[in-house]
Design an enzyme around this catalytic site. Structure first.
Site, PDB file in Angstrom:
ATOM      1  N   TYR A 143       0.798  -1.102   0.083  1.00 14.55           N
ATOM      2  CA  TYR A 143       0.045  -0.041   0.037  1.00 14.55           C
ATOM      3  C   TYR A 143       0.857   1.254   0.184  1.00 14.55           C
ATOM      4  O   TYR A 143       1.856   1.240   0.711  1.00 14.55           O
ATOM      5  CB  TYR A 143      -0.886   0.006   1.213  1.00 14.55           C
ATOM      6  CG  TYR A 143      -1.603   1.138   1.351  1.00 14.55           C
ATOM      7  CD1 TYR A 143      -1.580   2.097   2.456  1.00 14.55           C
ATOM      8  CD2 TYR A 143      -2.795   1.372   0.607  1.00 14.55           C
ATOM      9  CE1 TYR A 143      -2.320   3.246   2.622  1.00 14.55           C
ATOM     10  CE2 TYR A 143      -3.585   2.437   0.782  1.00 14.55           C
ATOM     11  CZ  TYR A 143      -3.336   3.488   1.656  1.00 14.55           C
ATOM     12  OH  TYR A 143      -4.117   4.698   1.799  1.00 14.55           O
ATOM     13  N   ASP A 238       9.401   3.041  -1.069  1.00 13.23           N
ATOM     14  CA  ASP A 238       8.425   3.812  -0.214  1.00 13.23           C
ATOM     15  C   ASP A 238       8.751   3.453   1.370  1.00 13.23           C
ATOM     16  O   ASP A 238       8.335   2.058   1.553  1.00 13.23           O
ATOM     17  CB  ASP A 238       6.998   3.072  -0.472  1.00 13.23           C
ATOM     18  CG  ASP A 238       6.047   3.651   0.298  1.00 13.23           C
ATOM     19  OD1 ASP A 238       4.775   3.834  -0.078  1.00 13.23           O
ATOM     20  OD2 ASP A 238       6.252   4.424   1.219  1.00 13.23           O
ATOM     21  N   LYS A 266       5.328   9.431   8.353  1.00 11.40           N
ATOM     22  CA  LYS A 266       5.172   9.158   9.730  1.00 11.40           C
ATOM     23  C   LYS A 266       6.308   9.756  10.730  1.00 11.40           C
ATOM     24  O   LYS A 266       6.125  10.821  11.216  1.00 11.40           O
ATOM     25  CB  LYS A 266       5.000   7.540   9.701  1.00 11.40           C
ATOM     26  CG  LYS A 266       3.873   7.060   8.879  1.00 11.40           C
ATOM     27  CD  LYS A 266       3.845   5.417   8.754  1.00 11.40           C
ATOM     28  CE  LYS A 266       2.943   4.936   7.988  1.00 11.40           C
ATOM     29  NZ  LYS A 266       1.401   4.763   8.351  1.00 11.40           N
TER      30      LYS A 266
HETATM   31  P1  KE4 Z   1      -0.335   8.594   4.624  1.00  9.33           P
HETATM   32  O1  KE4 Z   1      -1.021   9.245   3.266  1.00  9.33           O
HETATM   33  O2  KE4 Z   1      -1.624   7.846   5.053  1.00  9.33           O
HETATM   34  O3  KE4 Z   1       0.345   9.541   5.360  1.00  9.33           O
HETATM   35  O4  KE4 Z   1       0.545   7.633   3.909  1.00  9.33           O
HETATM   36  C1  KE4 Z   1       0.132   6.597   2.925  1.00  9.33           C
HETATM   37  C2  KE4 Z   1       1.270   5.403   3.037  1.00  9.33           C
HETATM   38  C3  KE4 Z   1       2.303   5.262   2.120  1.00  9.33           C
HETATM   39  N1  KE4 Z   1       2.981   4.415   2.154  1.00  9.33           N
HETATM   40  C4  KE4 Z   1       2.931   3.386   3.290  1.00  9.33           C
HETATM   41  C5  KE4 Z   1       4.058   2.274   3.176  1.00  9.33           C
HETATM   42  C6  KE4 Z   1       1.992   3.353   4.060  1.00  9.33           C
HETATM   43  O5  KE4 Z   1       2.163   2.486   5.168  1.00  9.33           O
HETATM   44  C7  KE4 Z   1       1.518   4.415   4.107  1.00  9.33           C
HETATM   45  C8  KE4 Z   1       0.102   4.593   5.075  1.00  9.33           C
HETATM   46  N2  KE4 Z   1       0.205   3.366   5.971  1.00  9.33           N
HETATM   47  C9  KE4 Z   1      -1.453   3.117   6.572  1.00  9.33           C
HETATM   48  C10 KE4 Z   1      -0.986   1.936   7.507  1.00  9.33           C
HETATM   49  N3  KE4 Z   1      -1.323   0.668   7.217  1.00  9.33           N
HETATM   50  C11 KE4 Z   1      -1.906   4.247   7.348  1.00  9.33           C
HETATM   51  C12 KE4 Z   1      -3.080   3.833   8.144  1.00  9.33           C
HETATM   52  C13 KE4 Z   1      -4.240   4.344   7.423  1.00  9.33           C
HETATM   53  O6  KE4 Z   1      -4.529   4.460   6.290  1.00  9.33           O
HETATM   54  O7  KE4 Z   1      -5.250   4.951   8.382  1.00  9.33           O
END
Ligand code: KE4
Length: 425
Positions: A143, A238, A266
């Site tokens: 993801y 990523d 993060k």
């Molecule tokens: P954000 O747009 O949520 O800040 O980041 C997206 C993203 C991009 N790349 C990786 C490897 C990620 O894990 C994420 C976001 N992770 C999720 C957890 N599985 C965020 C939690 C959520 O979607 O509420």
């Protein structure tokens, strides 16, 4: 008797879709009512019903120091007292850019944004602009945020064009995304033989954390590096989740692979909205206003968010920080494996850095297909049994867990005591 969590959840659902601002928080994967949290400190959370939990979500990765670390709170308060936002350059943004480039040496230049999604979306556009190609490659189960071209799942055979995995993504957009099986080197080789000259980039979670934790097989990341180099495609790691968690310099430091671009998020915001994309100077110089690839953001490099990120990175790079948090995470995983063995439960677990995976399966999965073989119902029962006993795990069998520097013997002992009962649930 209705709890406050239940009445808050009911009220939230009136005005917010499913009552949450991000889907996983709605507990639809595990069922039940999500706790509404009111405050947090160190490794602990406090919900609206006054119940305390040991936290293994850590806001999905950012809270690597633990919650409300005094030095981070102080930095945020000081920055907020000066200004909340300028929409103009500040020295603190230079400091964060310099820290990222120092800690992740493959990053020669970096642009700050406000989320991981913005970071990956921009990195993809940059790779396409840099190469003049349209095809991108991702892996099933990885993801990268919710940009259209990344909300795509494997077509019928993994080598066919992708199909949208969300409504609202035009098939024409998904058609430019190829989805392969994570850890499948043969598929990578075959694809590049066929289409290498059309591929703008490969984007991968070098350690997968969004299909539960899945480690790269020997040679997998190397095959991505070799094929991208040979065919002029951009390799994007990523590291939004793995950055500063799998190792101080991210998975790229641990596995010794140098990507062309890296996305971060993060931890670099310490809990406030910060994302970043960066890498080779000749690629980054294609970004507006230097180059033709447009990218922008009102709150990019926001001084309060940057202050939280800087304070966090300062502590994360302290001597022994990584080894200590890695040891705590290992003790959690070893303890859970032992409790499951005593309860004669089919279970396994693994960790890397301060990330861990729990699986109701005999051995850690090495692919998306193997993750799908985990006993989801068994996990959901375990999840709720732990929640009742004050342990907050990620509310999905397909998420990684996170330990912070604030977790210590008290928290691990409390967790293992809860697991002793929960494995019998
Ligand atoms: P954000 O747009 O949520 O800040 O980041 C997206 C993203 C991009 N790349 C990786 C490897 C990620 O894990 C994420 C976001 N992770 C999720 C957890 N599985 C965020 C939690 C959520 O979607 O509420």
């Amino acid at each position: 008797m209705t709890t406050r969590n239940e009445s808050l959840f009911e009220r939230a659902r009136e005005r917010i879709p499913a009552g949450v601002n991000s889907p996983v928080r709605a507990f639809r994967a595990v069922g039940g009512t999500p706790p509404f949290f009111e405050r947090a400190s160190g490794a602990w959370l406090l919900d609206a019903d006054g119940k305390r939990y040991v936290d293994y979500v850590g806001s999905w990765g950012p809270m690597v120091l633990g919650h409300t670390h005094p030095q981070v709170v102080e930095a945020v308060q000081a920055a907020a007292a000066m200004a909340l936002s300028f929409g103009a350059p500040t020295e603190s943004e230079i400091e964060l850019a310099e820290a990222i480039c120092r800690l992740v040496p493959s990053v020669e230049m970096v642009r700050l944004v406000s989320s991981g999604t913005e970071a990956t979306m921009s990195a993809i556009r940059l790779a396409r602009g840099h190469t003049g190609r349209s095809l991108i490659v991702k892996f099933e189960g990885c993801y990268h945020g919710h940009a259209d071209s990344l909300l795509v799942k494997a077509g019928s055979g993994a080598l066919t064009f992708g199909h949208p995995s969300s409504a609202g993504v035009p098939p024409e957009t998904a058609a430019h995304t190829l989805v392969l099986d994570f850890n499948d080197i043969a598929q990578v080789e075959t694809l590049f033989k066929e289409k290498g000259h059309q591929i703008a980039c490969v984007i991968v979670e070098p350690v997968a954390g969004n299909m539960n934790l899945v480690l790269p097989k020997a040679g997998f990341l190397e095959s991505l590096r070799e094929n991208c180099s040979r065919h002029g495609a951009v390799l994007i790691f990523d590291e939004v989740m793995t950055g500063f968690r799998v190792a101080l310099g991210g998975a790229q430091a641990r596995y010794g692979i140098k990507p062309d671009l890296t996305t971060l998020g993060k931890v670099i915001g310490g809990g406030l909205p910060v994302g970043a994309f960066g890498g080779k100077r000749d690629i980054m110089e294609k970004i507006a206003p230097l180059g033709p690839v447009y990218q922008a953001g009102t709150l990019s490099g926001n001084p309060v968010a940057v202050a939280a990120g800087l304070a966090t990175l300062k502590l994360v790079e302290e001597k022994d920080f990584q080894s200590k948090i890695e040891k705590t995470t290992r003790s959690l995983v070893d303890g859970l494996i032992e409790e499951a063995r005593k309860a004669k439960t089919v279970f396994c677990a693994q960790s890397i850095g301060s990330m861990f995976g729990l699986y109701f399966r005999a051995a850690p999965p090495t692919s998306f297909a193997e993750v799908m073989q985990c006993d989801k119902d068994r996990f959901n029962r375990f999840f709720h049994a732990m929640l009742e006993r004050g342990v907050y795990l990620a509310p999905s069998a397909y998420e990684a867990g996170f330990v912070s520097a604030a977790h210590g013997p008290t928290e691990i002992d409390a967790t293992l005591a809860a697991a002793r009962e929960a494995f019998k649930a």
